[in-house]
Design a protein around this motif. Structure first.
Motif, short mmCIF file in Angstrom:
data_model
loop_
_atom_site.label_atom_id
_atom_site.label_comp_id
_atom_site.label_asym_id
_atom_site.label_seq_id
_atom_site.Cartn_x
_atom_site.Cartn_y
_atom_site.Cartn_z
N GLN A 23 0.82 -1.21 0.00
CA GLN A 23 0.00 0.00 0.00
C GLN A 23 0.86 1.26 0.00
N LEU A 24 1.95 1.25 0.73
CA LEU A 24 2.87 2.39 0.71
C LEU A 24 3.37 2.65 -0.70
N ARG A 25 3.76 1.60 -1.39
CA ARG A 25 4.26 1.76 -2.77
C ARG A 25 3.15 2.30 -3.67
N ASP A 26 1.94 1.79 -3.50
CA ASP A 26 0.81 2.27 -4.31
C ASP A 26 0.55 3.75 -4.08
N ARG A 27 0.83 4.22 -2.86
CA ARG A 27 0.56 5.62 -2.52
C ARG A 27 1.76 6.53 -2.78
N GLY A 28 2.84 6.00 -3.37
CA GLY A 28 3.97 6.84 -3.73
C GLY A 28 5.04 6.99 -2.67
N PHE A 29 4.95 6.22 -1.60
CA PHE A 29 6.00 6.21 -0.58
C PHE A 29 7.07 5.18 -0.94
N ILE A 30 8.22 5.30 -0.31
CA ILE A 30 9.28 4.31 -0.46
C ILE A 30 9.38 3.53 0.85
N PRO A 31 8.93 2.29 0.89
CA PRO A 31 9.01 1.52 2.13
C PRO A 31 10.46 1.15 2.43
N LEU A 32 10.82 1.27 3.69
CA LEU A 32 12.11 0.81 4.19
C LEU A 32 11.83 -0.39 5.08
N LEU A 33 12.31 -1.55 4.69
CA LEU A 33 11.97 -2.79 5.37
C LEU A 33 12.81 -2.96 6.64
N SER A 34 12.16 -3.31 7.73
CA SER A 34 12.88 -3.58 8.97
C SER A 34 12.15 -4.67 9.75
N GLY A 35 12.84 -5.20 10.74
CA GLY A 35 12.28 -6.25 11.57
C GLY A 35 13.37 -7.06 12.23
N ASP A 290 -11.51 -8.68 4.15
CA ASP A 290 -10.24 -9.04 4.76
C ASP A 290 -9.76 -8.00 5.77
N ILE A 291 -9.91 -8.32 7.06
CA ILE A 291 -9.56 -7.36 8.11
C ILE A 291 -8.07 -7.06 8.15
N TYR A 292 -7.23 -8.00 7.73
CA TYR A 292 -5.78 -7.75 7.73
C TYR A 292 -5.41 -6.85 6.55
N ALA A 293 -5.99 -7.12 5.39
CA ALA A 293 -5.68 -6.32 4.21
C ALA A 293 -6.15 -4.89 4.36
N VAL A 294 -7.33 -4.69 4.95
CA VAL A 294 -7.87 -3.33 5.04
C VAL A 294 -7.12 -2.49 6.06
N THR A 295 -6.35 -3.13 6.93
CA THR A 295 -5.51 -2.37 7.85
C THR A 295 -4.47 -1.54 7.10
N ALA A 296 -4.01 -2.03 5.95
CA ALA A 296 -2.98 -1.31 5.19
C ALA A 296 -3.45 0.07 4.73
N PRO A 297 -4.58 0.19 4.03
CA PRO A 297 -5.01 1.55 3.66
C PRO A 297 -5.33 2.42 4.87
N LEU A 298 -5.77 1.82 5.97
CA LEU A 298 -6.02 2.60 7.18
C LEU A 298 -4.74 3.24 7.69
N VAL A 299 -3.69 2.43 7.87
CA VAL A 299 -2.47 2.95 8.47
C VAL A 299 -1.69 3.84 7.50
N VAL A 300 -1.74 3.54 6.21
CA VAL A 300 -1.02 4.38 5.25
C VAL A 300 -1.73 5.72 5.06
N GLU A 301 -3.04 5.72 5.06
CA GLU A 301 -3.78 6.99 5.02
C GLU A 301 -3.42 7.83 6.24
N ILE A 306 -0.58 12.55 8.53
CA ILE A 306 0.37 13.09 9.50
C ILE A 306 1.47 13.87 8.79
N LEU A 307 2.01 13.28 7.73
CA LEU A 307 3.15 13.91 7.04
C LEU A 307 2.75 15.13 6.21
#
Length: 342
Positions: A23-35, A290-301, A306-307
């Motif tokens: 979702q970040l990529r779809d919205r024009g952000f550059i994801p930085l992977l961590s974990g 899909d409750i897990y999938a819909v979390t992505a547009p929620l958090v990316v929005e 914020i930004l």
């Protein structure tokens, strides 16, 4: 849109994390992977072509390196009882907003308890539970409230067609049960209480085409932390369809299976929110897949708002407090069907 800003995703290789990265990529952000799992990070980096920075919650310096140069961080790595505080501390050190997708009641309560004063004093932004459980229900309840400044009760009924839990959901649930001593949580008389009896089963009048369904009453979710954090409502109750409650509790229920190109499962949801003041009720209803999938547009929005400065406060804040709830929900229209009643 993202305008090429880098957003760190802690727990990027997890089930929800992968949706968030996409979702970040779809919205024009550059994801930085961590974990924490370097092997899983390398595999995802190879698959996606994105940069990866392993980090451990036990190693503050590694978290600082992981977040260096990022505009914000999204924490998708549970259990959040373990990860939230260290990642928040790192976000505060490097001076970037923190958002997570925690569904754990206790972890979200801890975030408000331990970071509210510091975050407000420094003007930092910390948004916990920016997910299907916690953030979404809060947005719906806030929108339903309209011009009300207080209400007597808020009811959030989850009509899930099924619930195949991820490994992360199971782990987080186990941590929460341990912290409660095997009991359960309710929000009543303006505070969280622990109970050790069995929750009631009753019928909830979901809108058509679902219609009335048996639900587990007092199937308490993170909404009991987010909603009362900013709305004057002394009774917040959540409900879950019986079939979904049984599936998520059963030890042999499989993990979600993708059925489309987006990786979503066949699970559908209907969230029915009712707020009551005296004899008057107001309602908001949302449907999706899909409750897990819909979390992505929620958090990316949320991160996008914020930004770009589309926020109403600073400090630790739930979705309904920091964002314009009706406008936020309208922005989810590609992913969620919203029906609102007064």
């Amino acid at each position: 849109m993202g305008s090429g800003l880098t957003v760190a995703v802690f727990g990027a290789y997890g089930h929800t994390g992968r949706f968030v990265v996409a979702q970040l990529r779809d919205r024009g952000f550059i994801p930085l992977l961590s974990g924490r799992d370097a092997d899983k990070l390398r595999a995802l980096a190879s698959e996606s072509g994105l940069d990866a920075r392993p980090a451990s919650v036990d190693d503050p310096a590694s978290l600082d390196r992981a977040l260096a140069g990022a505009a914000a961080v999204i924490n998708c790595a549970g259990p959040f009882a373990t990860t939230a505080a260290p990642v928040i501390e790192a976000a505060l050190r490097v001076g970037i907003p923190y958002v997570d997708v925690a569904a754990e009641i206790e972890a979200n309560a801890d975030t408000f308890t331990h970071f509210t004063d510091r975050a407000r004093a420094t003007g930092a932004v910390i948004v916990p539970a920016m997910a299907f459980y916690g953030g979404f229900g809060d947005l719906l309840a806030t929108a339903a409230m309209g011009d009300w400044t207080a209400a007597d009760e808020a009811h959030i009924a989850y009509g899930l067609s099924s619930w195949q839990p991820t490994a992360g959901t199971r782990t987080a649930g186990a941590v929460s049960r341990q912290r409660r001593g095997g009991g359960r949580v309710v929000y009543t008389n303006g505070r969280l209480e622990h109970r050790h009896d069995s929750p009631p089963t009753l019928e909830w009048p979901f809108p058509d085409p679902m219609g009335p369904r048996a639900v587990i009453g007092e199937f308490t979710m993170a909404d009991v932390v987010t909603i009362p954090s900013h709305l004057s409502i002394p009774e917040v109750r959540t409900y879950m369809t019986v079939e979904a409650a049984r599936e998520v509790s059963a030890p042999d229920t499989p993990t979600p299976t993708a059925i489309d190109a987006l990786g979503r499962s066949a699970q559908t949801f209907l969230v029915d929110v009712v707020v009551r003041s005296g004899d008057t009720e107001r309602r908001a209803v949302a449907r999706g897949q899909d409750i897990y999938a819909v979390t992505a547009p929620l958090v990316v929005e949320a991160v996008d708002r914020i930004l770009t400065g589309r926020t109403r406060t600073v400090g630790v804040a739930s979705a309904g407090e920091i964002f314009d709830a009706p406008d936020f929900l309208r922005a989810l229209s590609p992913h969620v069907t919203l029906e609102q009643y007064s």
